[in-house]
Design an enzyme around this catalytic site. Structure first.
Site, PDB file in Angstrom:
ATOM      1  N   SER A 119      28.476  41.573  48.074  1.00 40.91           N
ATOM      2  CA  SER A 119      28.540  40.927  46.763  1.00 40.91           C
ATOM      3  C   SER A 119      27.199  40.961  46.054  1.00 40.91           C
ATOM      4  O   SER A 119      27.130  40.687  44.866  1.00 40.91           O
ATOM      5  CB  SER A 119      29.022  39.483  46.905  1.00 40.91           C
ATOM      6  OG  SER A 119      28.190  38.791  47.800  1.00 40.91           O
ATOM      7  N   HIS A 140      32.861  46.684  45.292  1.00 38.35           N
ATOM      8  CA  HIS A 140      32.883  45.221  45.339  1.00 38.35           C
ATOM      9  C   HIS A 140      34.204  44.700  44.780  1.00 38.35           C
ATOM     10  O   HIS A 140      34.424  44.716  43.573  1.00 38.35           O
ATOM     11  CB  HIS A 140      31.680  44.683  44.543  1.00 38.35           C
ATOM     12  CG  HIS A 140      31.566  43.198  44.574  1.00 38.35           C
ATOM     13  ND1 HIS A 140      30.982  42.469  43.570  1.00 38.35           N
ATOM     14  CD2 HIS A 140      31.964  42.293  45.500  1.00 38.35           C
ATOM     15  CE1 HIS A 140      31.026  41.186  43.880  1.00 38.35           C
ATOM     16  NE2 HIS A 140      31.623  41.051  45.040  1.00 38.35           N
ATOM     17  N   GLU A 152      34.058  46.498  41.233  1.00 36.59           N
ATOM     18  CA  GLU A 152      32.739  46.880  40.723  1.00 36.59           C
ATOM     19  C   GLU A 152      32.274  48.030  41.615  1.00 36.59           C
ATOM     20  O   GLU A 152      32.158  47.858  42.835  1.00 36.59           O
ATOM     21  CB  GLU A 152      31.814  45.670  40.900  1.00 36.59           C
ATOM     22  CG  GLU A 152      30.817  45.454  39.830  1.00 36.59           C
ATOM     23  CD  GLU A 152      29.985  44.184  40.064  1.00 36.59           C
ATOM     24  OE1 GLU A 152      30.065  43.539  41.123  1.00 36.59           O
ATOM     25  OE2 GLU A 152      29.215  43.866  39.154  1.00 36.59           O
ATOM     26  N   ASN A 190      28.011  39.105  39.829  1.00 35.00           N
ATOM     27  CA  ASN A 190      27.338  37.903  40.318  1.00 35.00           C
ATOM     28  C   ASN A 190      26.054  37.577  39.572  1.00 35.00           C
ATOM     29  O   ASN A 190      25.567  36.459  39.644  1.00 35.00           O
ATOM     30  CB  ASN A 190      27.101  38.012  41.821  1.00 35.00           C
ATOM     31  CG  ASN A 190      28.392  37.706  42.551  1.00 35.00           C
ATOM     32  OD1 ASN A 190      29.112  36.796  42.164  1.00 35.00           O
ATOM     33  ND2 ASN A 190      28.707  38.470  43.579  1.00 35.00           N
TER      34      ASN A 190
HETATM   35  N1  CAA Z   1      46.234  36.168  47.789  1.00 33.07           N
HETATM   36  C1  CAA Z   1      47.215  36.828  47.180  1.00 33.07           C
HETATM   37  N2  CAA Z   1      47.836  36.401  46.082  1.00 33.07           N
HETATM   38  C2  CAA Z   1      47.451  35.209  45.586  1.00 33.07           C
HETATM   39  C3  CAA Z   1      46.435  34.442  46.166  1.00 33.07           C
HETATM   40  C4  CAA Z   1      45.823  34.962  47.331  1.00 33.07           C
HETATM   41  N3  CAA Z   1      44.827  34.318  47.946  1.00 33.07           N
HETATM   42  N4  CAA Z   1      46.269  33.316  45.424  1.00 33.07           N
HETATM   43  C5  CAA Z   1      47.159  33.392  44.419  1.00 33.07           C
HETATM   44  N5  CAA Z   1      47.843  34.531  44.509  1.00 33.07           N
HETATM   45  C6  CAA Z   1      48.874  35.032  43.573  1.00 33.07           C
HETATM   46  C7  CAA Z   1      50.092  34.135  43.574  1.00 33.07           C
HETATM   47  O1  CAA Z   1      51.001  34.530  44.578  1.00 33.07           O
HETATM   48  C8  CAA Z   1      50.651  34.347  42.182  1.00 33.07           C
HETATM   49  O2  CAA Z   1      51.384  35.572  42.141  1.00 33.07           O
HETATM   50  P1  CAA Z   1      52.651  35.762  41.151  1.00 33.07           P
HETATM   51  O3  CAA Z   1      52.121  35.643  39.774  1.00 33.07           O
HETATM   52  O4  CAA Z   1      53.152  37.148  41.496  1.00 33.07           O
HETATM   53  O5  CAA Z   1      53.595  34.676  41.514  1.00 33.07           O
HETATM   54  C9  CAA Z   1      49.392  34.565  41.328  1.00 33.07           C
HETATM   55  O6  CAA Z   1      48.355  34.929  42.243  1.00 33.07           O
HETATM   56  C10 CAA Z   1      49.028  33.294  40.603  1.00 33.07           C
HETATM   57  O7  CAA Z   1      48.870  32.283  41.576  1.00 33.07           O
HETATM   58  P2  CAA Z   1      49.216  30.750  41.347  1.00 33.07           P
HETATM   59  O8  CAA Z   1      50.305  30.617  40.312  1.00 33.07           O
HETATM   60  O9  CAA Z   1      49.410  30.087  42.658  1.00 33.07           O
HETATM   61  O10 CAA Z   1      47.880  30.085  40.857  1.00 33.07           O
HETATM   62  P3  CAA Z   1      46.974  30.401  39.633  1.00 33.07           P
HETATM   63  O11 CAA Z   1      47.758  30.771  38.424  1.00 33.07           O
HETATM   64  O12 CAA Z   1      46.042  29.250  39.578  1.00 33.07           O
HETATM   65  O13 CAA Z   1      46.165  31.690  40.060  1.00 33.07           O
HETATM   66  C11 CAA Z   1      44.137  32.575  40.935  1.00 33.07           C
HETATM   67  C12 CAA Z   1      45.341  31.698  41.209  1.00 33.07           C
HETATM   68  C13 CAA Z   1      44.619  34.005  40.667  1.00 33.07           C
HETATM   69  C14 CAA Z   1      43.275  32.540  42.165  1.00 33.07           C
HETATM   70  C15 CAA Z   1      43.432  32.024  39.636  1.00 33.07           C
HETATM   71  O14 CAA Z   1      43.159  30.671  39.809  1.00 33.07           O
HETATM   72  C16 CAA Z   1      42.145  32.760  39.329  1.00 33.07           C
HETATM   73  O15 CAA Z   1      42.142  33.816  38.721  1.00 33.07           O
HETATM   74  N6  CAA Z   1      41.002  32.156  39.715  1.00 33.07           N
HETATM   75  C17 CAA Z   1      39.673  32.750  39.523  1.00 33.07           C
HETATM   76  C18 CAA Z   1      39.438  33.753  40.594  1.00 33.07           C
HETATM   77  C19 CAA Z   1      38.102  34.401  40.466  1.00 33.07           C
HETATM   78  O16 CAA Z   1      37.311  34.132  39.569  1.00 33.07           O
HETATM   79  N7  CAA Z   1      37.813  35.281  41.419  1.00 33.07           N
HETATM   80  C20 CAA Z   1      36.541  35.938  41.480  1.00 33.07           C
HETATM   81  C21 CAA Z   1      35.690  35.183  42.449  1.00 33.07           C
HETATM   82  S1  CAA Z   1      34.108  35.891  42.540  1.00 33.07           S
HETATM   83  C22 CAA Z   1      34.269  37.114  43.664  1.00 33.07           C
HETATM   84  O17 CAA Z   1      35.247  37.308  44.299  1.00 33.07           O
HETATM   85  C23 CAA Z   1      33.084  37.955  43.808  1.00 33.07           C
HETATM   86  C24 CAA Z   1      31.957  37.468  44.609  1.00 33.07           C
HETATM   87  O18 CAA Z   1      31.158  38.316  45.038  1.00 33.07           O
HETATM   88  C25 CAA Z   1      31.660  36.040  44.874  1.00 33.07           C
END
Ligand code: CAA
Length: 283
Positions: A119, A140, A152, A190
């Site tokens: 990351s 990434h 990325e 990040n």
């Molecule tokens: N694995 C697989 N699928 C998942 C999941 C997981 N862990 N969590 C949620 N989902 C799926 C659900 O099954 C659902 O699918 P459908 O639309 O097909 O039904 C969909 O995602 C939406 O889920 P929910 O309705 O339960 O919940 P939500 O609408 O709140 O979405 C989320 C969940 C997609 C995680 C959303 O909250 C989100 O986009 N959050 C931000 C995530 C983010 O910013 N990620 C980047 C983090 S930084 C990073 O990763 C890089 C780093 O280096 C730190």
């Protein structure tokens, strides 16, 4: 260059997610980890994810079985001998990553691409321990991997154009979008995300608003799907601190100073969702 067989090293949340998306896209995937129990846990997690998709009728039972048949639990790292692409998703420690890349460099065929899901660590420094720095690249993925569209793609100093193009095209086959980025601390994701999260933690630390209020401002006012403090819990507070330290050290600029409250939580072991407690508590 044609990628057919992919090896994922590290079967944690990110590695398992990466293995799942490659198997879903039709690649043969070896999932390896030094701890066999982690591989089992990773495969079980993928099975559960796929099962949920079948229940939601997003996937048929036959498709689920086809995906699982393309996933191979591989406790033996010498499986790298068969891989066209190896993606490393192990702990964020440079010495551990470099040791692994030296080993993979010995094992993998000369055409194979060695990618890291780091990351924030420098791709160029990881590539430097191999005899094929032109074949080393950053891929990434974002968490949760099966959901987030972005990959990325980070070019190390020596990464060749043909390797970049191969990874760009391969990413498209995963139904994801590759974005090209150069190798500087935190890359793009990040470098922008973590200071925002760190600032949210400072806002809490300075008593400007409650944790709920800070998250509400960003969710309701900026349409972020999660507030920054919930997102920090979701990423892991240890990971957030590590990335802030990488930015702080890498740029030598105090604007990246990690918030003391973040350090305190990490020292307390309040690492976020994975341990049930961070800024918020989880069942
Ligand atoms: N694995 C697989 N699928 C998942 C999941 C997981 N862990 N969590 C949620 N989902 C799926 C659900 O099954 C659902 O699918 P459908 O639309 O097909 O039904 C969909 O995602 C939406 O889920 P929910 O309705 O339960 O919940 P939500 O609408 O709140 O979405 C989320 C969940 C997609 C995680 C959303 O909250 C989100 O986009 N959050 C931000 C995530 C983010 O910013 N990620 C980047 C983090 S930084 C990073 O990763 C890089 C780093 O280096 C730190």
């Amino acid at each position: 260059m044609q990628i057919r067989k992919v090896m994922v090293v590290g079967a944690g949340q990110m590695g398992a997610g990466i293995a799942q998306v490659f198997a879903t896209a039709g690649y043969d995937v070896f999932l390896h980890d030094v701890a066999p129990i982690a591989i089992e846990k990773g495969i079980r997690g993928i099975e559960q994810q796929l099962h949920r998709q079948v229940e939601k009728e997003a996937l048929t039972e036959e498709e689920k079985q086809r995906i699982l048949s393309q996933l191979h639990a591989t406790p033996d790292i010498t499986a790298a001998k068969e891989a066209d692409l190896v993606i490393e998703a192990i702990i964020e420690q440079m010495d551990k990553k470099q040791a692994l890349f030296s080993q993979l460099d010995e094992l993998a065929p000369s055409h194979a691409i060695l990618a890291t899901n780091t990351s924030s660590l420098p791709i160029t420094e990881i590539a430097a321990v191999t005899k094929r720095p032109e074949n080393v690249i950053g891929m990434h993925f974002m968490n949760p991997v099966p959901v987030m569209k972005l990959v990325e793609v980070i070019r190390g100093l020596a990464t060749s154009d043909v390797v970049y193009e191969t990874i760009y095209e391969t990413t498209k086959t995963l139904n994801k979008v590759a974005v090209e980025v150069q190798d500087f601390p935190g890359f793009v994701s990040n470098r922008i995300l973590m200071p925002m999260i760190n600032e949210a933690i400072y806002t809490l630390y300075e008593g400007i608003a409650t944790k709920e209020a800070i998250d509400d401002v960003m969710k309701l006012g900026m349409r972020h799907p999660m507030g920054p403090l919930t997102l920090a819990d979701f990423i892991g507070l240890d990971t957030c601190l590590f990335i802030m330290e990488t930015l702080h050290d890498g740029f030598g600029d105090d604007k990246y100073r990690p918030c003391p409250l973040l350090r305190k939580y990490v020292k307390a072991g309040w690492l976020g969702k994975k341990v049930g407690k961070g800024f918020f508590t989880y069942q």
